[in-house]
Design a protein around this motif. Structure first.
Motif, mmCIF file in Angstrom:
data_model
loop_
_atom_site.group_PDB
_atom_site.id
_atom_site.type_symbol
_atom_site.label_atom_id
_atom_site.label_comp_id
_atom_site.label_asym_id
_atom_site.label_seq_id
_atom_site.Cartn_x
_atom_site.Cartn_y
_atom_site.Cartn_z
ATOM 1 N N ASP B 246 0.830 -1.213 0.000
ATOM 2 C CA ASP B 246 0.000 0.000 0.000
ATOM 3 C C ASP B 246 0.859 1.255 0.000
ATOM 4 O OD1 ASP B 246 -2.359 -1.363 -0.134
ATOM 5 O OD2 ASP B 246 -3.070 -0.832 1.875
ATOM 6 N N LYS B 312 -3.465 -8.512 -2.986
ATOM 7 C CA LYS B 312 -2.770 -7.278 -3.398
ATOM 8 C C LYS B 312 -1.541 -7.600 -4.244
ATOM 9 C CE LYS B 312 -4.382 -4.363 0.401
ATOM 10 N NZ LYS B 312 -4.952 -3.075 -0.035
ATOM 11 N N TYR B 316 -1.361 -6.098 -7.895
ATOM 12 C CA TYR B 316 -0.380 -5.037 -8.150
ATOM 13 C C TYR B 316 0.765 -5.506 -9.051
ATOM 14 C CZ TYR B 316 -2.552 -2.738 -4.028
ATOM 15 O OH TYR B 316 -3.406 -2.180 -3.124
ATOM 16 N N GLN B 376 -10.794 -5.760 2.096
ATOM 17 C CA GLN B 376 -9.592 -5.535 1.289
ATOM 18 C C GLN B 376 -9.535 -6.492 0.100
ATOM 19 O OE1 GLN B 376 -7.178 -3.296 1.338
ATOM 20 N NE2 GLN B 376 -7.487 -2.246 3.310
ATOM 21 N N THR B 380 -9.858 -5.227 -3.692
ATOM 22 C CA THR B 380 -8.643 -5.441 -4.506
ATOM 23 C C THR B 380 -8.952 -6.279 -5.730
ATOM 24 O OG1 THR B 380 -7.303 -5.318 -2.507
ATOM 25 C CG2 THR B 380 -6.278 -6.315 -4.440
#
Lengths: 386, 386
Positions: B246, B312, B316, B376, B380
């Motif tokens: 993050d 994540k 990402y 989350q 995500t």
């Protein structure tokens, strides 16, 4: 029952004591290593005062009560020298732990370090009389009595007054300690202690309605419906019951011996795991989830202290329930805790009785519960055949 | 992967949040009960500041980021009122726990109470702006910074100087906290924090030779061969890695995001139980017996934080290892922790994945890790389908 005596004797003399003699001596700095892996190798060199004191007590007591083996006395003196040199702060409080070379690591936050130091030097003074040892034992004992009602001192996290609780550990140890110190305190002083200690253990922490002994109670002995107040530690209470039986012997109180035997059986029935065998470490008296994540584990000291209590209960009262339980707990304990391959006993099993940590000693397990229990069972059951 | 999004969303909205809304409100004294049994019934009425703060944070954040549901705001305000009224001592430190009616039980020995109070009032101020909330958040944050290098104060049991250690917990939380407070601190102040926090997490506690993140290191970041120094807490390090991802997003640092992903995978491989599945709670880096008797247990927060980190990492970086692991950890977690019958999730399983404590909330589990993780993962993975 008497047939067990030689088994317990041989295990003590041929397995347990040699294991510690061979593996735990620190020849460089003195004192004992207690973090020993399955094979007896040192895996951590920190030294814990509880276990230094317990080791000194154990080897002194074996020398005193089993035979005057010079290597046992040397082992006791070896630990005592480390303790005497590094163990205390300037006010005579015993640190909790040290580095291998004696630098204090953890402050004297825990009064049980002092309790085991007292036991150590009192026992050593019996076999190697010395004014210094006597003074350490007595000074520490007086210090414990002075601190007993607020022994956590500045480390106490409880907000004053909101929920005062009395904890079972110290009264229970003081009961054992006063007997260990009798040669120093004199019988008159010990006699003064006994009624208070019996009252604490047999009345204050005992709950009539359930027949169980609690770990923490309100100041007036009533139940506290809180995590601490609901906590039951069966092994701890069972251990206390054999201390009570010994006190009963000393003061010729058969009622005390019988009551302690009954309560010990009750605690054992309550603590026994009906599904996998063995005795739970903790339970919540209302069957709520306990705080302790290790609640369902099977610990060595719980089981060996239970064997002592059952042997004494049987020898002192002839209660057949003690013999029946002894056979069962003996079988479980020897099968699951004893390590046939590398000697000594495991300390920590999971609920199913599988080894959880394969250490033989650590931060809390040293040369104490196993040898003391083997000695106590041996000597107790031996009397039956006479 | 994007197909998981709606499952996580529905679980959050239809199961978890209603469970806490329905069961944890104390209508008499305010605040939340968190000791809830399998069916959601209160089994202990003590209140823990960590969990009060986390509950306020959770409902404020849901109101802010999911939808302005008035019952969520009311729930957040309900907890905050209790905290504001009873939570602090005269110096502004947050007590650890209270009785149901707000009497302090345990002193402010634990700075994480303050961390979660800061998070709570900062999040509440976003949805119900108020000078008092802002002041509580900021004052507490400054107090944490002031205390950060000696936060245990008089409760610290370590003897000064013998073996100084740095602990991973506070730097890790400060990293998350500064982002949570950005609307109050301003971006410039947060920018100041970021490099230090990244350095702590990615360099000081990271060990090059093993590729692992330690819980405690010597002041210069080197390994300490002691119980504390050998300790690895895979879930804790994995959670820190998604905080780092993050941060990487915020400062547009792709290298940081990739490195955090790699290290998260490494920690997961290290922490995974090859025999029974699930992630161990603790390990000793030298494979010695750890101090923690609960080392082999499977805890809810470890698993749900891992799901966040994997989601994540995948979103990402597109790293397929994250997807593969996500499928596996998802299957384990939903199968073992989720309670189909009475809602919410179990917290504590034994090594084999059986329920160890059937509570839904307790002294350490409240309305936090499960809803935060579901939120989350949902948000995500949802981005992947756009």
């Amino acid at each position: 029952m008497s047939a067990y005596a030689s088994l317990y004797k041989d295990e003590l003399l041929d397995n347990i004591l040699p294991f510690w003699l061979n593996n735990s001596r620190d020849e460089v700095n003195g004192g004992y290593f207690t973090c020993l892996d399955r094979e007896g190798r040192v895996f951590d060199t920190d030294k814990f005062m509880w276990l230094q004191g317990r080791g000194v007590w154990c080897f002194s007591t074996m020398y005193d009560k089993v035979s005057p083996d010079p290597q046992w006395l040397a082992m006791a003196l070896h630990g005592a020298a480390f303790m005497e040199k590094y163990g205390r702060d300037k006010d005579g409080n015993w640190y909790f732990s040290h580095t291998a070379d004696g630098k204090p690591l953890v402050q004297p936050y825990n009064i049980f370090s002092d309790c085991f130091a007292t036991m150590a030097f009192a026992a050593l003074d019996k076999v190697s009389p010395n004014e210094r040892y006597r003074k350490i034992a007595l000074d520490t004992f007086e210090n414990i009595l002075r601190r007993q009602h607020d022994w956590k001192g500045k480390y106490n996290k409880a907000f004053p007054g909101t929920r005062p609780l009395r904890n079972f550990s110290l009264p229970m140890i003081l009961c054992n300690l006063s007997l260990e110190l009798e040669h120093l305190l004199g019988p008159a002083r010990v006699d003064e202690f006994i009624p208070t200690v019996i009252r604490e253990v047999m009345e204050v922490f005992y709950q009539q309605d359930t027949g169980l002994i609690m770990e923490n109670v309100a100041p007036d002995g009533t139940f506290s419906d809180s995590f601490e107040g609901r906590l039951v530690n069966p092994g701890h209470a069972i251990e206390a019951m054999w201390f009570m039986m010994d006190l009963g012997k000393r003061i010729n109180d058969d009622t005390l011996i019988r009551t302690s035997t009954d309560r010990m059986i009750r605690m054992l029935e309550y603590g026994w795991d009906p599904e996998h065998g063995g005795i739970f470490y903790f339970r919540d008296i209302k069957n709520h989830p306990p705080q302790q994540l290790e609640w369902d584990q099977k610990l060595w000291w719980v089981h060996v202290e239970t064997l002592v209590a059952l042997a004494k209960g049987y020898a002192y009262t002839g209660d057949e329930r003690c013999a029946n339980w002894f056979h069962l707990v003996h079988a479980y304990t020897w099968e699951h805790f004893r390590d046939d391959q590398f000697g000594e006993w495991y300390g920590y099993l999971n609920r199913k009785g599988e080894v959880l940590l394969n250490l033989k000693g650590g931060k809390w397990k040293g040369c104490f519960h196993v040898p003391r229990a083997l000695f106590q069972v041996w000597r107790t059951l031996e009397t039956l055949s006479i």
